[in-house]
Write a protein that holds these residues in place. Structure first.
Motif, PDB file in Angstrom:
ATOM      1  N   ARG A  72       1.598  -0.047  -4.583  1.00 55.90           N
ATOM      2  CA  ARG A  72       2.072   1.127  -5.332  1.00 55.90           C
ATOM      3  C   ARG A  72       2.574   0.770  -6.732  1.00 55.90           C
ATOM      4  NH1 ARG A  72       4.659   3.356   0.217  1.00 55.90           N
ATOM      5  NH2 ARG A  72       2.783   4.456   0.946  1.00 55.90           N
ATOM      6  N   LEU A 104       2.830  -2.522   0.906  1.00 55.23           N
ATOM      7  CA  LEU A 104       2.597  -1.168   0.378  1.00 55.23           C
ATOM      8  C   LEU A 104       3.288  -1.003  -0.979  1.00 55.23           C
ATOM      9  CD1 LEU A 104       2.949   1.090   3.560  1.00 55.23           C
ATOM     10  CD2 LEU A 104       0.850   0.500   2.328  1.00 55.23           C
ATOM     11  N   ASP A 105       4.502  -1.527  -1.105  1.00 56.89           N
ATOM     12  CA  ASP A 105       5.202  -1.485  -2.397  1.00 56.89           C
ATOM     13  C   ASP A 105       4.398  -2.211  -3.470  1.00 56.89           C
ATOM     14  OD1 ASP A 105       7.321  -0.072  -1.350  1.00 56.89           O
ATOM     15  OD2 ASP A 105       8.609  -1.823  -1.083  1.00 56.89           O
ATOM     16  N   GLN A 165      -0.832   1.504  -8.107  1.00 52.44           N
ATOM     17  CA  GLN A 165      -1.396   2.759  -7.610  1.00 52.44           C
ATOM     18  C   GLN A 165      -0.255   3.559  -6.964  1.00 52.44           C
ATOM     19  OE1 GLN A 165      -5.374   2.864  -6.702  1.00 52.44           O
ATOM     20  NE2 GLN A 165      -5.621   0.704  -6.242  1.00 52.44           N
ATOM     21  N   PRO A 166       0.549   4.237  -7.785  1.00 49.30           N
ATOM     22  CA  PRO A 166       1.784   4.870  -7.298  1.00 49.30           C
ATOM     23  C   PRO A 166       1.586   5.833  -6.134  1.00 49.30           C
ATOM     24  CG  PRO A 166       1.747   4.854  -9.692  1.00 49.30           C
ATOM     25  CD  PRO A 166       0.390   4.389  -9.239  1.00 49.30           C
ATOM     26  N   SER A 167       0.442   6.468  -6.044  1.00 50.88           N
ATOM     27  CA  SER A 167       0.226   7.457  -4.979  1.00 50.88           C
ATOM     28  C   SER A 167      -0.443   6.854  -3.741  1.00 50.88           C
ATOM     29  CB  SER A 167      -0.639   8.610  -5.503  1.00 50.88           C
ATOM     30  OG  SER A 167      -1.942   8.124  -5.857  1.00 50.88           O
ATOM     31  N   PHE A 168      -0.501   5.514  -3.650  1.00 51.94           N
ATOM     32  CA  PHE A 168      -1.268   4.872  -2.583  1.00 51.94           C
ATOM     33  C   PHE A 168      -0.810   5.315  -1.202  1.00 51.94           C
ATOM     34  CE2 PHE A 168      -2.188   1.556   0.501  1.00 51.94           C
ATOM     35  CZ  PHE A 168      -3.554   1.388   0.293  1.00 51.94           C
ATOM     36  N   ASN A 169      -1.800   5.662  -0.372  1.00 50.15           N
ATOM     37  CA  ASN A 169      -1.567   6.046   1.022  1.00 50.15           C
ATOM     38  C   ASN A 169      -2.595   5.318   1.868  1.00 50.15           C
ATOM     39  OD1 ASN A 169      -1.649   7.398   3.577  1.00 50.15           O
ATOM     40  ND2 ASN A 169      -0.646   9.176   2.649  1.00 50.15           N
ATOM     41  N   GLU A 211      -5.278  -6.770  -5.409  1.00 45.14           N
ATOM     42  CA  GLU A 211      -5.004  -5.618  -4.533  1.00 45.14           C
ATOM     43  C   GLU A 211      -5.811  -5.714  -3.243  1.00 45.14           C
ATOM     44  OE1 GLU A 211      -3.889  -2.197  -7.847  1.00 45.14           O
ATOM     45  OE2 GLU A 211      -5.980  -2.600  -7.363  1.00 45.14           O
ATOM     46  N   TYR A 223      -9.487   4.720  -3.234  1.00 44.29           N
ATOM     47  CA  TYR A 223      -8.928   4.015  -4.394  1.00 44.29           C
ATOM     48  C   TYR A 223      -9.876   2.917  -4.886  1.00 44.29           C
ATOM     49  CZ  TYR A 223      -4.623   6.164  -2.641  1.00 44.29           C
ATOM     50  OH  TYR A 223      -3.688   7.052  -2.190  1.00 44.29           O
TER      51      TYR A 223
END
Length: 317
Positions: A155, A151-152, A158-162, A175, A169
């Protein structure tokens, strides 16, 4: 694939083309409107020229400079890193994994020809390696750490990745590769529904256009993991459907990559469905492993098949 170019070689080629046409940088400035300082920096390999700059120079040089820039991409070595990583993930070897990480770090530190590199993508590859190493750990806490590392990695770009909103996205190739390992980890934690949704999402993204040989390898890997997810859900008819679709894909693309895994998943599904062809499918899986010299992996397959299902496949079957 990393975005990386040998800009020095590209600049030298532009300088050669300009001189062949008899232009000085000042004369070319008058002809094109592009400042001689910009031309000097491009020819020295200090910058990647803008699209419109290349289009304008192409008409003056009578060469497709956009195509020439593409030819200056430095990605053969990077493709080899991807290949090496997946080979290590498939038949895990901790020593080889550490050696690969060191080689990548040393290469990008010392290689002066890679003038322009997206540093986040290099870091993402290194985080993928770290996540893959933890994925193979026997400690559950390490698998949780692996998910957090992946996840890091996502991010970084894509800093807001959820993960619950993964479909919203856009993804680069690296990725998607990170997302694939995350989906596999989800399946191990019995989050099969989300895992399968992610796998299908990646499958459809990679199938668009003409896949490269490496993308075809990943497509087969994804098909295999979808089969395994359905196997864990005891949805054996779905396993057969996906395995047959994947085998047809391999036939169409003339690739033998991953055939042993697909035939194995198909054979186990046929066994559960009491389909008498299961022995034939399993034999094909084992025979491909033997034919390709993967004796260690063949021994693992044979052992697991006997212990879990009571099935022995003689190689002379």
């Amino acid at each position: 694939m990393f975005i990386s170019y040998n800009l020095e070689a590209f600049g030298e080629k532009l300088k050669e083309l300009r001189r062949d046409l008899g232009y000085s940088q000042r004369e070319l400035e008058k002809q094109s409107g592009i400042s001689s300082d910009t031309l000097r920096r491009i020819e020295k390999g200090e910058v990647i020229p803008r699209y419109e700059t290349l289009e304008l120079l192409s008409s003056l040089y009578k060469e497709d400079l956009l195509e020439l820039l593409k030819e200056s991409r430095s990605h053969k070595m990077l493709t080899e890193y991807y290949d090496a990583l997946d080979d290590i993930i498939t038949t895990y070897n901790d020593e080889k994994m550490r050696a690969l990480e060191k080689e990548i770090r040393d290469s990008f530190k010392e290689n002066k020809d890679l003038v322009f590199i997206n540093p986040n993508e290099v870091i993402q590859l290194l985080l993928l390696i770290r996540g893959a190493a933890l994925y193979h750990s026997r400690f559950e806490s390490d698998k949780t750490d692996a998910k957090n590392i992946l996840l890091d990695a996502l991010r970084l770009t894509q800093p807001s990745f959820n993960i619950t909103q993964f479909m919203t996205y856009k993804y680069s190739f690296i990725e998607l590769r990170i997302l694939l390992l995350y989906a596999i980890l989800l399946a191990e934690e019995n989050e099969l529904s989300l895992s399968t949704k992610i796998l299908y999402f990646i499958l459809e993204r990679l199938k668009k256009g003409a896949p490269t040989p490496y993308q075809m390898f990943l497509l087969v890997k994804i098909y295999t993991n979808i089969c395994y997810n359905y196997h864990l859900e005891d949805a054996h008819k779905k396993v057969l459907l996906v395995a047959d679709e994947a085998l047809a894909f391999c036939l169409e693309k003339e690739t033998t990559h991953g055939l042993n895994s697909l035939y194995y998943r198909k054979g186990i599904a046929e066994y559960h469905l009491k389909n008498k062809n299961y022995m034939s499918s399993l034999f094909r899986s084992f025979f491909i492993l033997k034919l390709t010299g993967k004796e260690d992996l063949l021994a693992i397959y044979q052992k697991v098949t006997k212990e879990q299902y009571g099935i022995e496949i003689p190689m002379e079957y």
